[in-house]
Design an enzyme around this catalytic site. Structure first.
Site, PDB file in Angstrom:
ATOM      1  N   LEU A   1      43.768  46.104  27.173  1.00  0.00           N
ATOM      2  CA  LEU A   1      42.551  45.343  27.456  1.00  0.00           C
ATOM      3  C   LEU A   1      42.938  43.877  27.611  1.00  0.00           C
ATOM      4  O   LEU A   1      43.670  43.324  26.777  1.00  0.00           O
ATOM      5  CB  LEU A   1      41.537  45.486  26.315  1.00  0.00           C
ATOM      6  CG  LEU A   1      40.816  46.830  26.184  1.00  0.00           C
ATOM      7  CD1 LEU A   1      39.978  46.855  24.911  1.00  0.00           C
ATOM      8  CD2 LEU A   1      39.936  47.105  27.397  1.00  0.00           C
ATOM      9  N   ASP A   2      42.447  43.229  28.663  1.00  0.00           N
ATOM     10  CA  ASP A   2      42.699  41.805  28.859  1.00  0.00           C
ATOM     11  C   ASP A   2      42.065  40.997  27.728  1.00  0.00           C
ATOM     12  O   ASP A   2      41.130  41.480  27.062  1.00  0.00           O
ATOM     13  CB  ASP A   2      42.118  41.345  30.194  1.00  0.00           C
ATOM     14  CG  ASP A   2      42.848  41.934  31.385  1.00  0.00           C
ATOM     15  OD1 ASP A   2      44.041  42.260  31.244  1.00  0.00           O
ATOM     16  OD2 ASP A   2      42.219  42.068  32.461  1.00  0.00           O
ATOM     17  N   PRO A   3      42.516  39.761  27.500  1.00  0.00           N
ATOM     18  CA  PRO A   3      41.913  38.930  26.458  1.00  0.00           C
ATOM     19  C   PRO A   3      40.390  38.791  26.602  1.00  0.00           C
ATOM     20  O   PRO A   3      39.675  38.741  25.594  1.00  0.00           O
ATOM     21  CB  PRO A   3      42.610  37.578  26.638  1.00  0.00           C
ATOM     22  CG  PRO A   3      43.965  37.945  27.178  1.00  0.00           C
ATOM     23  CD  PRO A   3      43.709  39.111  28.094  1.00  0.00           C
TER      24      PRO A   3
END
Length: 313
Positions: free
Chosen positions: A37-39
């Protein structure tokens, strides 16, 4: 502690940072995650501990579900709200057209990875090339959108629920919807709600894990390695065969003659377990369960894919 634990990832942290916090809090020797998951994104992060890290290759194949909000009329270089705006224009006022466009992305589609992503080109992640100003033809991949349902349309924002195959880029999906509408678009928010059989409602927050007694926080939260893959058949073997498999021997028809066999076909991935529900190995079958009675005892019936240790399962 060879197990899987579900974490509700907060915004602003990378998936690796979350895994490091979990590993430190639980004093695990090894830890890894399934599905980055991206930040910017939040929600379900499947974290594997110790021997369970070997399960990642089997868990990553699972279907994912997300709650998504995109903003129409804004393009950015990262295809999400954290990037630099490259163009702005008014989104179409025809809401029926927007919803009809959304419907066109159901089924099998080809996606291009975002320029700012971890997909590798010539051994380096795309984001490293992008940061250097080098334009790279991003690799395309085929993915499948199983369902795509609008939740709310309040221009310029569009929220939807999506169920998709592994490897689907939601940033790319938002970008492509915007391009088809002609106004551009980017991802505003993203929350993963399911990954295979795992659900966000069963996940722990990092605050609960870190800011309270760990033994209390994680009580009942560990998922055993056998239970982490409930859809795969269990083939039960005796302790001596289990020991031999861990030493490199392959499973034979003779090993299974006295076992209760689930139904499986040639090429299926199965779990090899002991009577105590300890996971011994993951294997790919070389025959169907109905063929076992016709085979000589020394014929190999499966190829071992992964072998697991004996402690703390």
């Amino acid at each position: 502690m060879n197990a899987v634990i579900l974490i509700d990832k907060p915004e602003g942290k990378t998936s690796r940072q979350v895994v490091d916090i979990v590993q430190k809090s639980l004093k695990a020797n090894k830890a890894g995650h399934v599905g980055t998951l991206d930040p910017l994104a939040t929600g379900l992060l499947v974290v594997c501990l110790n021997e369970a890290t070997k399960l990642a290759q089997f868990l990553v194949q699972d279907t994912k579900e997300y709650e998504v909000t995109m903003i129409l009329g804004i393009r950015t270089n990262t295809w999400d709200r954290e990037g630099m705006i490259t163009s702005e224009e008014a989104p179409p006022a025809d809401k029926a057209k927007i919803l009809e466009t959304l419907n066109r992305f159901r089924g099998r589609i080809t996606q291009t990875a975002p320029a700012y992503s971890a997909v590798k080109y010539r051994g380096k992640p795309l984001y490293q090339w992008a940061r250097k100003g080098v334009e790279v033809v991003a690799p395309a991949r085929d993915v499948e959108i199983y369902s795509l349902t609008a939740v709310e349309l309040n221009l310029p924002y569009l929220s939807f629920h999506v169920s998709c195959s592994k490897g689907t880029y939601i940033r790319s999906l938002c970008h492509e919807i915007g391009e088809m509408l002609g106004c551009g678009a980017c991802l505003w928010s993203l929350r993963r709600t399911k990954s295979g059989v795992f659900s966000l409602c069963d996940a722990l927050t990092l605050d609960r894990l870190v800011n309270s007694d760990v033994a209390v926080s994680v009580s009942g939260s560990f998922i055993s390695m056998v239970d982490a893959l409930p859809k795969l058949p269990n083939i039960e073997i005796d302790p001596l065969t289990a020991q031999q498999l861990r030493l490199g021997r392959q499973l034979t028809a003779g090993d299974l003659r006295d076992s209760h066999m689930p139904l499986f076909a040639r090429g299926d991935v199965v779990k090899i377990v002991t009577a105590g529900r300890r996971l011994v190995a993951m294997a790919e079958t070389l025959c169907g369960s109905e063929d076992l009675g016709c085979l000589s005892p020394d014929v190999h019936t499966a190829i071992t894919l992964r072998v697991f240790g004996t402690k703390d399962q």
